[in-house]
Enzyme design. Structure first.
Site, PDB file in Angstrom:
ATOM      1  N   LYS A  46     -12.567  19.005  23.700  1.00 29.78           N
ATOM      2  CA  LYS A  46     -13.614  19.546  24.565  1.00 29.78           C
ATOM      3  C   LYS A  46     -13.175  19.546  26.022  1.00 29.78           C
ATOM      4  O   LYS A  46     -13.395  20.512  26.755  1.00 29.78           O
ATOM      5  CB  LYS A  46     -14.898  18.730  24.417  1.00 29.78           C
ATOM      6  CG  LYS A  46     -16.005  19.175  25.352  1.00 29.78           C
ATOM      7  CD  LYS A  46     -16.883  18.062  25.807  1.00 29.78           C
ATOM      8  CE  LYS A  46     -16.157  16.841  26.300  1.00 29.78           C
ATOM      9  NZ  LYS A  46     -17.035  15.653  26.257  1.00 29.78           N
ATOM     10  N   CYS A  94     -14.229  14.541  22.427  1.00 31.44           N
ATOM     11  CA  CYS A  94     -13.989  14.532  23.865  1.00 31.44           C
ATOM     12  C   CYS A  94     -12.628  15.077  24.276  1.00 31.44           C
ATOM     13  O   CYS A  94     -12.515  15.713  25.332  1.00 31.44           O
ATOM     14  CB  CYS A  94     -14.194  13.122  24.425  1.00 31.44           C
ATOM     15  SG  CYS A  94     -13.465  11.802  23.450  1.00 31.44           S
ATOM     16  N   TYR A 126      -1.199   8.788  17.139  1.00 34.03           N
ATOM     17  CA  TYR A 126      -2.056   7.757  16.553  1.00 34.03           C
ATOM     18  C   TYR A 126      -1.481   7.274  15.223  1.00 34.03           C
ATOM     19  O   TYR A 126      -1.470   6.078  14.929  1.00 34.03           O
ATOM     20  CB  TYR A 126      -3.473   8.304  16.342  1.00 34.03           C
ATOM     21  CG  TYR A 126      -4.402   8.115  17.516  1.00 34.03           C
ATOM     22  CD1 TYR A 126      -5.521   7.299  17.415  1.00 34.03           C
ATOM     23  CD2 TYR A 126      -4.164   8.754  18.730  1.00 34.03           C
ATOM     24  CE1 TYR A 126      -6.385   7.126  18.486  1.00 34.03           C
ATOM     25  CE2 TYR A 126      -5.009   8.587  19.807  1.00 34.03           C
ATOM     26  CZ  TYR A 126      -6.118   7.765  19.674  1.00 34.03           C
ATOM     27  OH  TYR A 126      -6.956   7.588  20.746  1.00 34.03           O
ATOM     28  N   TYR A 175     -25.616  15.659  26.602  1.00 33.68           N
ATOM     29  CA  TYR A 175     -24.336  15.916  27.260  1.00 33.68           C
ATOM     30  C   TYR A 175     -23.494  16.948  26.525  1.00 33.68           C
ATOM     31  O   TYR A 175     -22.839  17.798  27.145  1.00 33.68           O
ATOM     32  CB  TYR A 175     -23.568  14.607  27.475  1.00 33.68           C
ATOM     33  CG  TYR A 175     -22.968  13.975  26.262  1.00 33.68           C
ATOM     34  CD1 TYR A 175     -21.658  14.236  25.900  1.00 33.68           C
ATOM     35  CD2 TYR A 175     -23.706  13.098  25.461  1.00 33.68           C
ATOM     36  CE1 TYR A 175     -21.085  13.646  24.780  1.00 33.68           C
ATOM     37  CE2 TYR A 175     -23.141  12.508  24.339  1.00 33.68           C
ATOM     38  CZ  TYR A 175     -21.843  12.788  23.996  1.00 33.68           C
ATOM     39  OH  TYR A 175     -21.278  12.216  22.885  1.00 33.68           O
ATOM     40  N   HIS A 225     -10.245  10.520  54.681  1.00 34.23           N
ATOM     41  CA  HIS A 225     -10.673  11.832  55.162  1.00 34.23           C
ATOM     42  C   HIS A 225      -9.499  12.815  55.193  1.00 34.23           C
ATOM     43  O   HIS A 225      -8.380  12.419  55.529  1.00 34.23           O
ATOM     44  CB  HIS A 225     -11.252  11.671  56.574  1.00 34.23           C
ATOM     45  CG  HIS A 225     -11.763  12.942  57.160  1.00 34.23           C
ATOM     46  ND1 HIS A 225     -12.968  13.518  56.778  1.00 34.23           N
ATOM     47  CD2 HIS A 225     -11.232  13.762  58.103  1.00 34.23           C
ATOM     48  CE1 HIS A 225     -13.150  14.622  57.477  1.00 34.23           C
ATOM     49  NE2 HIS A 225     -12.114  14.799  58.283  1.00 34.23           N
ATOM     50  N   CYS A 258     -13.352  11.562  18.675  1.00 34.98           N
ATOM     51  CA  CYS A 258     -12.907  11.810  20.048  1.00 34.98           C
ATOM     52  C   CYS A 258     -11.636  12.641  20.085  1.00 34.98           C
ATOM     53  O   CYS A 258     -11.554  13.638  20.804  1.00 34.98           O
ATOM     54  CB  CYS A 258     -12.699  10.490  20.785  1.00 34.98           C
ATOM     55  SG  CYS A 258     -12.170  10.712  22.495  1.00 34.98           S
ATOM     56  N   GLU A 289     -15.074  10.202  50.221  1.00 32.96           N
ATOM     57  CA  GLU A 289     -15.430   9.439  51.413  1.00 32.96           C
ATOM     58  C   GLU A 289     -16.945   9.348  51.619  1.00 32.96           C
ATOM     59  O   GLU A 289     -17.432   8.446  52.311  1.00 32.96           O
ATOM     60  CB  GLU A 289     -14.779  10.033  52.660  1.00 32.96           C
ATOM     61  CG  GLU A 289     -15.334  11.385  53.082  1.00 32.96           C
ATOM     62  CD  GLU A 289     -14.649  11.923  54.343  1.00 32.96           C
ATOM     63  OE1 GLU A 289     -14.600  11.168  55.339  1.00 32.96           O
ATOM     64  OE2 GLU A 289     -14.179  13.070  54.321  1.00 32.96           O
ATOM     65  N   GLU A 341     -22.328  20.435  28.255  1.00 34.20           N
ATOM     66  CA  GLU A 341     -20.891  20.676  28.402  1.00 34.20           C
ATOM     67  C   GLU A 341     -20.494  22.011  27.790  1.00 34.20           C
ATOM     68  O   GLU A 341     -19.775  22.808  28.415  1.00 34.20           O
ATOM     69  CB  GLU A 341     -20.119  19.520  27.757  1.00 34.20           C
ATOM     70  CG  GLU A 341     -20.212  18.239  28.565  1.00 34.20           C
ATOM     71  CD  GLU A 341     -19.685  17.017  27.845  1.00 34.20           C
ATOM     72  OE1 GLU A 341     -19.433  16.005  28.533  1.00 34.20           O
ATOM     73  OE2 GLU A 341     -19.515  17.059  26.614  1.00 34.20           O
TER      74      GLU A 341
END
Length: 448
Positions: free
Chosen positions: A51, A48, A99, A178, A437, A43, A442, A182
């Site tokens: 990307k 992800c 990380y 997917y 709105h 990831c 909505e 993408e």
């Protein structure tokens, strides 16, 4: 646990492995993690995160075009792939550092080398060092599938696409899931001619049919080409380094880049599962129970290597549940019902809960509510592209069983809406909610 070098040894420092390592160490366990590539896993490093940055970059193509309708005079514009690529990869480096710091701060020992299982409580590092552990957690993820055809080596996968030298003029993408859709959106927006090739006759199998049909319609209108019911025969490299891609029953397609996005398989090759007699299924996934434990009591597995739900947040939940249960005296299990997901196509799709087809199979005749509209931004920009929102409702209880949408910002909207589906709210409760709105969101509370 003094008989072992570590209380926990984790193989793989992706999303699930990092979470399990950090949490277990915070509970006081002596933890080590081995990662042969880079900290962060698919990831963060090659999935992800980079990307999504490419998706952001590609959206400026349409944004700049639309700006004139909003009164902006921009002059001549140009795009430099190398600038985007290098900035994306620099940010990936930054996140990898975060990380790594997380593991260091929790006193998790990191081995930046390959580890293989050589016993129920033993792993062997690439350096030859043998390490023992009370528990072993496998979190090696999944790996892109490459077709077994002559010349397949001339194509690349999502592992390599973030590092290509130049933006290709012609891109062929194998697959229609997917990842394929993408990158089709990314490359097309950046100026490449894109052809998507798929073995079956549909895109995004498993997603709501009405929503995926809308994406197909919009994609073809944008100029993305689709070739269905086509199997690869061979790939040939030409004298000018371009590719000639041969398909069964179709004319060859010329391309400058061939991207494989035909699926991902659990990354277990050379892991040494046979040394501990760890069971795998027919697809090569590690078999685990509801507590992430394999048939070997000391060995667990989380994430894509188990082939349950291949999503980063799921791997993180599984890593958390493992650490809480084994080291934190807080046993719990992951709930796999109503997991939201998104496809960052152009425009993006998002969904949670049952599709219309699934609801019909379970309940016979669900109530279906849709809103098919042109977003305000598209109206002023002079674009015909329409959004589609869909509610799938239980025929008797009025509970909203699923929400599916294709629209700008659909993933951002769906995350909040997923809470309502997870909580089992009814269509009447949606209707009772005052609309915000003007917004696209909505439409979720205005369907009649």
């Amino acid at each position: 646990m003094a008989d072992y070098d570590f209380d926990l040894f984790v193989i793989g420092a992706g999303s699930g492995g990092v979470r399990a390592s950090r949490v277990a160490a915070a509970y006081g366990a002596k933890v080590a993690v081995a990662e042969e590539h880079r900290i962060g896993g698919t990831c963060v490093i090659r999935g992800c995160v980079p990307k999504k940055m490419l998706v952001y970059g590609s959206h400026f193509a349409e944004d700049l075009h639309d700006a004139a309708r909003y009164g902006w005079t921009l002059g001549e514009t140009s795009f430099d792939w190398k600038v985007l690529r290098d900035n994306v990869n620099a940010d990936v480096d930054r996140i990898e550092g975060l990380y790594t710091n997380t593991l260091d701060n929790n006193k998790v020992e990191i081995f930046k080398e390959r580890a293989t299982i050589t016993g129920a409580n033993e792993v062997t590092l690439a350096s030859g060092r043998k390490v023992t552990a009370k528990f072993i957690l496998i979190a090696t993820g999944a790996w892109p599938v490459v077709p077994k055809v002559p010349g397949a080596e001339f194509g690349i996968t999502s592992n390599e696409v973030f590092y290509i030298d130049d933006l290709p003029k012609r891109v062929v993408i194998a697959g229609a899931g997917y990842i394929a859709n993408e990158f089709a959106g990314i490359f097309h927006a950046l100026g490449s001619k894109v052809t998507v090739v798929n073995r079956s006759d549909q895109i995004l199998r498993g997603y709501d049919e009405q929503i995926r049909d809308r994406l197909f319609q919009i994609s073809t209108q944008k100029g993305i080409e689709f070739v269905f019911n086509a199997a690869f025969e061979k790939v040939e490299k030409q004298a000018d380094d371009s590719l000639s891609i041969h398909l069964e029953g179709h004319d060859p397609i010329g391309a400058d880049l061939l991207l494989y996005a035909i699926g991902r398989s659990p990354k277990i090759e050379g892991l040494g599962l046979d040394h501990a007699a760890v069971d795998i299924d027919e697809k090569g996934a590690i078999i685990v129970d509801e507590d992430n434990r394999t048939n070997v009591p000391s060995i667990y597995a989380v994430g894509d290597v188990t082939n349950r739900v291949q999503l980063t947040p799921v791997a993180i939940r599984e890593g958390q549940a493992f650490a809480d249960s084994v080291f934190g005296n807080k046993p719990h299990r992951v709930d796999y019902a109503n997991i939201p997901s998104a496809v960052f196509s152009n425009p993006p799709m998002a969904g949670v809960g049952l599709t219309e087809k699934q609801a019909r199979e379970q309940f016979g005749a669900p109530k279906i509510f849709t809103s098919d509209f042109r977003p305000m931004r598209n109206v002023l920009a002079g674009k015909a592209e329409r959004s589609l929102y869909k509610l799938v409702v239980h025929p008797d209880t009025d509970v909203v069983l699923g929400i599916h949408m294709i629209s700008p910002d659909a993933p951002e909207i769906l995350q909040a809406a997923a809470i309502a589906v997870k909580a089992g709210l009814t269509k009447a409760q949606f209707d009772d909610t005052v609309a915000l709105h003007p917004s696209m969101a909505e439409e979720l509370v205005l369907m009649k």
